[in-house]
Write a protein that holds these residues in place. Structure first.
Motif, PDB file in Angstrom:
ATOM      1  N   ASP A 135       1.414  14.067   3.792  1.00  8.77           N
ATOM      2  CA  ASP A 135       1.788  15.679   3.362  1.00  8.77           C
ATOM      3  C   ASP A 135       3.449  16.167   4.747  1.00  8.77           C
ATOM      4  OD1 ASP A 135       0.090  16.501   1.541  1.00  8.77           O
ATOM      5  OD2 ASP A 135      -0.986  16.899   2.274  1.00  8.77           O
ATOM      6  N   ASN A 136       3.754  17.064   4.565  1.00 11.42           N
ATOM      7  CA  ASN A 136       4.677  17.133   6.157  1.00 11.42           C
ATOM      8  C   ASN A 136       3.490  16.674   7.190  1.00 11.42           C
ATOM      9  OD1 ASN A 136       6.903  17.210   4.113  1.00 11.42           O
ATOM     10  ND2 ASN A 136       6.785  19.426   3.964  1.00 11.42           N
ATOM     11  N   GLY A 137       3.711  16.754   7.840  1.00  8.52           N
ATOM     12  CA  GLY A 137       3.557  16.723   9.358  1.00  8.52           C
ATOM     13  C   GLY A 137       2.468  16.062   9.783  1.00  8.52           C
ATOM     14  N   ARG A 138       2.027  15.439   8.921  1.00  8.23           N
ATOM     15  CA  ARG A 138       1.821  13.680   9.079  1.00  8.23           C
ATOM     16  C   ARG A 138       2.104  12.637   8.151  1.00  8.23           C
ATOM     17  NH1 ARG A 138      -3.234  15.968   9.977  1.00  8.23           N
ATOM     18  NH2 ARG A 138      -4.552  13.878   9.127  1.00  8.23           N
ATOM     19  N   LYS A 139       1.362  11.642   8.043  1.00 11.73           N
ATOM     20  CA  LYS A 139       2.340  10.156   8.353  1.00 11.73           C
ATOM     21  C   LYS A 139       1.317   8.787   8.247  1.00 11.73           C
ATOM     22  CE  LYS A 139       3.103   8.721  12.925  1.00 11.73           C
ATOM     23  NZ  LYS A 139       3.679   8.658  14.532  1.00 11.73           N
ATOM     24  N   PRO A 140       1.318   7.942   7.215  1.00  8.59           N
ATOM     25  CA  PRO A 140       0.451   6.547   7.502  1.00  8.59           C
ATOM     26  C   PRO A 140       0.423   6.374   8.196  1.00  8.59           C
ATOM     27  CG  PRO A 140       2.791   6.429   5.389  1.00  8.59           C
ATOM     28  CD  PRO A 140       3.127   7.702   6.469  1.00  8.59           C
ATOM     29  N   THR A 141      -0.594   5.356   8.601  1.00 10.31           N
ATOM     30  CA  THR A 141      -1.110   4.485  10.040  1.00 10.31           C
ATOM     31  C   THR A 141      -0.288   3.110   9.840  1.00 10.31           C
ATOM     32  OG1 THR A 141      -2.479   3.590   8.690  1.00 10.31           O
ATOM     33  CG2 THR A 141      -3.143   5.210  10.219  1.00 10.31           C
ATOM     34  N   VAL A 142       0.883   2.933   9.056  1.00  9.11           N
ATOM     35  CA  VAL A 142       1.588   1.747   9.256  1.00  9.11           C
ATOM     36  C   VAL A 142       3.068   2.373   9.383  1.00  9.11           C
ATOM     37  CG1 VAL A 142      -0.010  -0.195   8.046  1.00  9.11           C
ATOM     38  CG2 VAL A 142       1.558   1.183   6.555  1.00  9.11           C
ATOM     39  N   LYS A 143       3.970   1.741   9.412  1.00  5.73           N
ATOM     40  CA  LYS A 143       5.331   2.518   9.316  1.00  5.73           C
ATOM     41  C   LYS A 143       5.702   2.427   8.119  1.00  5.73           C
ATOM     42  CE  LYS A 143       6.749  -0.933  13.538  1.00  5.73           C
ATOM     43  NZ  LYS A 143       8.407  -2.127  13.407  1.00  5.73           N
ATOM     44  N   GLY A 144       6.766   3.694   8.053  1.00  2.06           N
ATOM     45  CA  GLY A 144       7.018   4.202   6.864  1.00  2.06           C
ATOM     46  C   GLY A 144       6.950   5.351   6.284  1.00  2.06           C
ATOM     47  N   TRP A 145       7.069   6.232   5.841  1.00  5.82           N
ATOM     48  CA  TRP A 145       6.796   7.526   4.983  1.00  5.82           C
ATOM     49  C   TRP A 145       5.988   7.014   3.649  1.00  5.82           C
ATOM     50  CZ3 TRP A 145       7.881   8.984   0.406  1.00  5.82           C
ATOM     51  CH2 TRP A 145       9.531   9.021  -0.523  1.00  5.82           C
ATOM     52  N   TRP A 146       5.909   6.012   2.890  1.00  8.45           N
ATOM     53  CA  TRP A 146       5.592   5.713   2.889  1.00  8.45           C
ATOM     54  C   TRP A 146       4.116   4.846   2.373  1.00  8.45           C
ATOM     55  CZ3 TRP A 146      10.031   4.444   1.652  1.00  8.45           C
ATOM     56  CH2 TRP A 146      10.241   3.390   0.689  1.00  8.45           C
ATOM     57  N   ALA A 147       3.598   3.560   2.479  1.00  2.00           N
ATOM     58  CA  ALA A 147       2.778   2.584   2.475  1.00  2.00           C
ATOM     59  C   ALA A 147       2.036   1.943   0.911  1.00  2.00           C
ATOM     60  CB  ALA A 147       1.327   2.343   3.927  1.00  2.00           C
ATOM     61  N   THR A 148       1.912   0.788   1.137  1.00  2.53           N
ATOM     62  CA  THR A 148       0.826  -0.048   0.042  1.00  2.53           C
ATOM     63  C   THR A 148      -0.338  -0.396   0.794  1.00  2.53           C
ATOM     64  OG1 THR A 148       2.078  -1.592   0.718  1.00  2.53           O
ATOM     65  CG2 THR A 148       3.435  -0.324  -1.392  1.00  2.53           C
ATOM     66  N   SER A 149      -1.206  -0.626  -0.368  1.00  2.00           N
ATOM     67  CA  SER A 149      -2.470  -1.310   0.112  1.00  2.00           C
ATOM     68  C   SER A 149      -2.864  -1.499  -1.048  1.00  2.00           C
ATOM     69  CB  SER A 149      -3.852  -0.442   1.321  1.00  2.00           C
ATOM     70  OG  SER A 149      -4.899  -0.704   1.379  1.00  2.00           O
ATOM     71  N   THR A 150      -3.763  -3.161  -0.608  1.00  2.00           N
ATOM     72  CA  THR A 150      -4.432  -3.772  -1.506  1.00  2.00           C
ATOM     73  C   THR A 150      -6.261  -4.528  -1.753  1.00  2.00           C
ATOM     74  OG1 THR A 150      -1.985  -4.744  -1.573  1.00  2.00           O
ATOM     75  CG2 THR A 150      -4.115  -6.242  -2.510  1.00  2.00           C
ATOM     76  N   CYS A 151      -6.296  -4.333  -2.890  1.00  2.00           N
ATOM     77  CA  CYS A 151      -7.579  -4.552  -3.314  1.00  2.00           C
ATOM     78  C   CYS A 151      -8.014  -5.842  -2.928  1.00  2.00           C
ATOM     79  CB  CYS A 151      -8.214  -3.914  -4.626  1.00  2.00           C
ATOM     80  SG  CYS A 151      -9.815  -3.710  -5.525  1.00  2.00           S
ATOM     81  N   GLN A 152      -8.932  -6.278  -1.903  1.00  2.00           N
ATOM     82  CA  GLN A 152      -8.999  -7.933  -1.518  1.00  2.00           C
ATOM     83  C   GLN A 152     -10.889  -7.582  -0.871  1.00  2.00           C
ATOM     84  OE1 GLN A 152      -7.143  -8.315   1.885  1.00  2.00           O
ATOM     85  NE2 GLN A 152      -5.184  -9.211   0.244  1.00  2.00           N
ATOM     86  N   ASN A 153     -11.456  -8.365  -2.168  1.00  2.00           N
ATOM     87  CA  ASN A 153     -13.157  -8.355  -1.829  1.00  2.00           C
ATOM     88  C   ASN A 153     -13.432  -7.305  -1.816  1.00  2.00           C
ATOM     89  OD1 ASN A 153     -15.097  -9.909  -2.048  1.00  2.00           O
ATOM     90  ND2 ASN A 153     -15.615 -10.687   0.283  1.00  2.00           N
ATOM     91  N   GLY A 154     -13.593  -5.887  -2.564  1.00  2.00           N
ATOM     92  CA  GLY A 154     -13.904  -4.802  -2.667  1.00  2.00           C
ATOM     93  C   GLY A 154     -13.636  -3.580  -1.460  1.00  2.00           C
ATOM     94  N   LYS A 155     -12.272  -4.254  -0.751  1.00  2.00           N
ATOM     95  CA  LYS A 155     -11.896  -3.307   0.933  1.00  2.00           C
ATOM     96  C   LYS A 155     -10.340  -3.225   0.251  1.00  2.00           C
ATOM     97  CE  LYS A 155     -15.911  -4.301   3.439  1.00  2.00           C
ATOM     98  NZ  LYS A 155     -16.166  -4.894   5.164  1.00  2.00           N
ATOM     99  N   TRP A 156      -9.784  -2.470   0.642  1.00  2.00           N
ATOM    100  CA  TRP A 156      -8.485  -2.163   1.065  1.00  2.00           C
ATOM    101  C   TRP A 156      -7.360  -3.202   2.103  1.00  2.00           C
ATOM    102  CZ3 TRP A 156      -5.731  -0.298  -3.275  1.00  2.00           C
ATOM    103  CH2 TRP A 156      -7.106   0.106  -3.752  1.00  2.00           C
TER     104      TRP A 156
END
Length: 370
Positions: free
Chosen positions: A55-76
């Motif tokens: 949302d406005n005023g917040r950002k992901p914990t990686v570079k960019g205004w959007w981010a991707t995460s992958t399911c790996q062995n039960g964890k992101w």
């Protein structure tokens, strides 16, 4: 019947087989506050990717205004998070280490302190970075140390042992060689190791064939021990090399040598590092080593790098101050005239003092003072 029991026994005795088959676990939907993700579902199969934004005023914990995460062995692959836009994500600092927050980000105002890897040193001695409204200020840089060495030299018929390959070695590093089968280290060399001293490797060993191995290179000249033109054979360069003193530990040379207007700022097993006092500049290498003959290498010289400003000489110019001032080489110093907000600028260039007329502060600010 026996086959059925055997199958049960195999399942009982080898649970690791079943565990390996079920290792790839699905992931539950992440709990994301202050943002949303897609696709939206309760569970995700292994290797599924989701995308999220904040949302406005917040950002992901990686570079960019959007981010991707992958399911790996039960964890992101990284836990989707939306943080305050004034917080900072971990900086990328090559050849450096620093304490990382477990939550994966740093609050506004947080300061980190880095440690450079071996063989590297902080540029301009800057080792801290501060998170200021979402960005890091003055991120430190770890550059290769002038005392470090590159990859060790390649020696014919030899290989380096007990050491993984790397491009940079810290000062005082040691690597050891092992000769190929049928070759041995010459007795004159003795040591199979070389050391990194003040940016250079010490001379390495020579692997030569032993008697009766049949390899070439064991002697120079005829097989009867004489040169083709007569006379006994010698190994080219051996005597010259043996007569040269080799670097050794500094305790072999005794007390640290004195450098006028300089001090020792670093003491290592195989070298000393000097630094000139303020108002002096260094001529020659700042690193001093000890040789096997008990003598130190050439010492640096701390040369005067300042101009003496005797205000008594400029008494008629109307200065408020008196006495003697010192101006560093290449620098300027402003001294106030008798009038308020009026100054004279002195500059030291190549040991010679030059100065301007008395100028108003505004003229100095706009560069109009000559």
């Amino acid at each position: 019947m026996r086959i059925r029991y055997l199958g049960f026994a195999l399942l009982t005795w080898f649970p690791g087989v079943l565990h390996a088959q079920s290792a790839a676990q699905p992931c539950s939907a992440p709990s994301l506050r202050g943002g949303f993700f897609a696709p939206k579902q309760e569970t995700y199969s292994p290797e599924t990717k989701l995308t999220y934004t904040c949302d406005n005023g917040r950002k992901p914990t990686v570079k960019g205004w959007w981010a991707t995460s992958t399911c790996q062995n039960g964890k992101w692959s990284h836990e989707p998070q939306c943080i305050d836009e004034e917080a900072c994500i971990p900086p990328e600092i090559p050849n450096a280490k620093y304490t990382e927050n477990q939550n994966g980000w740093y609050e506004n105002g947080h300061t980190i302190r880095i440690t450079c890897d071996q063989g590297y040193e902080p540029k301009d001695r800057d080792v801290t970075a501060r998170c200021i409204t979402g960005t890091w200020s003055s991120v430190p840089v770890c550059e290769r140390s002038i005392q470090a060495c590159g990859e060790p030299p390649k020696i014919p018929h030899a290989v380096i042992i007990h050491q993984e390959y790397q491009e940079v070695f810290a000062v005082d590093s040691e690597v050891q060689y092992e000769c190929e089968d049928g070759y041995t280290v010459e007795e004159a060399d003795g040591n199979k190791s070389i050391f990194c001293i003040a940016g250079s490797w010490t001379e390495g060993p020579t692997c030569r064939t032993g008697p009766g191995t049949g390899h070439s290179g064991s002697t120079v000249g005829g097989t009867d021990g004489t040169q083709p033109g007569g006379g006994s054979s010698t190994t080219s360069g051996f005597n010259d090399r043996d007569s040269r003193p080799l670097p050794t530990t500094i305790d072999h040379c005794g007390a640290h040598p004195n450098v006028p207007n300089g001090i020792v700022v670093q003491v290592e097993r195989k070298f000393l590092k000097y630094q000139c006092n303020a108002f002096y500049t260094q001529v020659g290498s700042d690193t001093v080593t000890c040789s096997s003959n008990g003598k130190w290498s050439q010492l640096p010289i701390c040369k005067e790098a300042f101009c003496v400003l005797d205000l008594a000489v400029y008494k008629s110019s109307g200065f408020k101050l008196s006495g003697v001032e010192y101006v560093k080489e290449g620098e300027t110093k402003q001294l106030q005239c008798i009038w308020v907000d009026w100054w004279r600028i002195f500059r030291c260039t190549n040991g010679r003092l030059t100065y301007t007329q008395c100028c108003h502060a505004n003229d100095i600010y706009y560069g109009r003072c000559r």
